[in-house]
Design an enzyme around this catalytic site. Structure first.
Site, PDB file in Angstrom:
ATOM      1  CG  ASP A   8      -1.970  -1.066   1.185  1.00 52.76           C
ATOM      2  OD1 ASP A   8      -2.037  -1.806   0.177  1.00 52.76           O
ATOM      3  OD2 ASP A   8      -2.734  -1.182   2.162  1.00 52.76           O
ATOM      4  CG  ASP A 129     -12.619  -1.815  -0.753  1.00 55.21           C
ATOM      5  OD1 ASP A 129     -12.054  -2.910  -0.877  1.00 55.21           O
ATOM      6  OD2 ASP A 129     -12.297  -0.796  -1.399  1.00 55.21           O
TER       7      ASP A 129
END
EC number: 5.3.1.16
Length: 240
Positions: A8, A129
């Site tokens: 990330d 998500d």
């Protein structure tokens, strides 16, 4: 099944967030390319890259870091975060990304996602998500009223390569993955499902493989960085 180590990116560095909070970022490596090579050298056959700044900004923001990672790898990588139009999809595929992940776009503009999946077969994934079963967008900053299963079904016949299913409340919290929710999604649609969020140990890896659902793989981040999960062991176990 495949282990997808997560890189990330925030400000050009490898970070992990707690439940998607950009203010709760821990920097683990300021050399993303070196981190990518380490995962590859451990036997990982794929990499999962997220441009966190891009996800919030709505456009790619860590391009130099992503390109450095791609230049360091011989294994394929999938990329999400800030890719919201066909030009962005095509640009990253041209630059060497094996698969782009469309998250917010899947909610805001599902027709675009379907068009991209048709134009680039096998190279477009959808990121779902979820917070309490509802899809979140804009880097998880906004939770919608759209049920994760209903969102997945929109792409059932669109040619989407995979769905990355993340339980936001588990992400980065090291409390274990929500294998049950991902397994239920895998049973609800024919699209391959990748588990993400809270994968903290080999117990989660074993649970994913033994759940009885046709899961494609597992994404892990923080557990790989802090040593709770050995990438070589996890990758070999899932591949066996």
């Amino acid at each position: 099944m495949i282990l997808y180590p997560a890189i990330d990116l925030k400000g050009g560095a490898c970070v992990r967030l707690l439940r998607g909070d950009m203010e709760a970022a821990t920097v683990f490596n300021d050399d993303p390319a070196a981190q990518a090579r380490a995962f590859q050298d451990a036997g990982c056959g794929w990499l999962h890259i997220v441009d966190l700044d891009g996800a919030f900004a709505g456009q790619s923001a860590n391009g130099a870091a992503v390109e450095a990672i791609l230049g360091a790898l011989t294994v394929p990588a999938q990329l999400g975060g800030g890719i919201r139009d066909m030009a962005g999809v095509e640009a990253w595929l041209t630059r060497g990304v094996a698969r782009v992940i469309l998250g917010t776009a899947a909610v805001r503009n599902p027709d675009f996602v379907k068009e991209a999946a048709r134009a680039f077969p096998g190279k477009v994934a959808v990121g779902i998500d979820a917070r309490d079963g509802k899809a979140a967008v804009e880097g998880w900053a906004e939770t919608t009223e759209i049920d994760a299963h209903d969102l997945a079904r929109r792409f059932e016949d669109a040619g989407v390569a995979a769905i990355i299913h993340t339980d936001i409340d588990r992400d980065g919290a090291m409390g274990g993955a929500n294998i049950e929710a991902s397994a239920a999604l895998a049973h609800a649609v024919s699209i391959p499902i990748i588990v993400s969020g809270g994968v903290a140990s080999m117990d989660d890896i074993r649970a994913a493989k033994a759940c009885g659902a046709p899961l494609d793989g597992v994404i892990s981040g923080r557990a790989l960085y802090d040593g709770r999960l050995d990438p070589a062991e996890a990758a070999a176990f899932l591949a066996a």
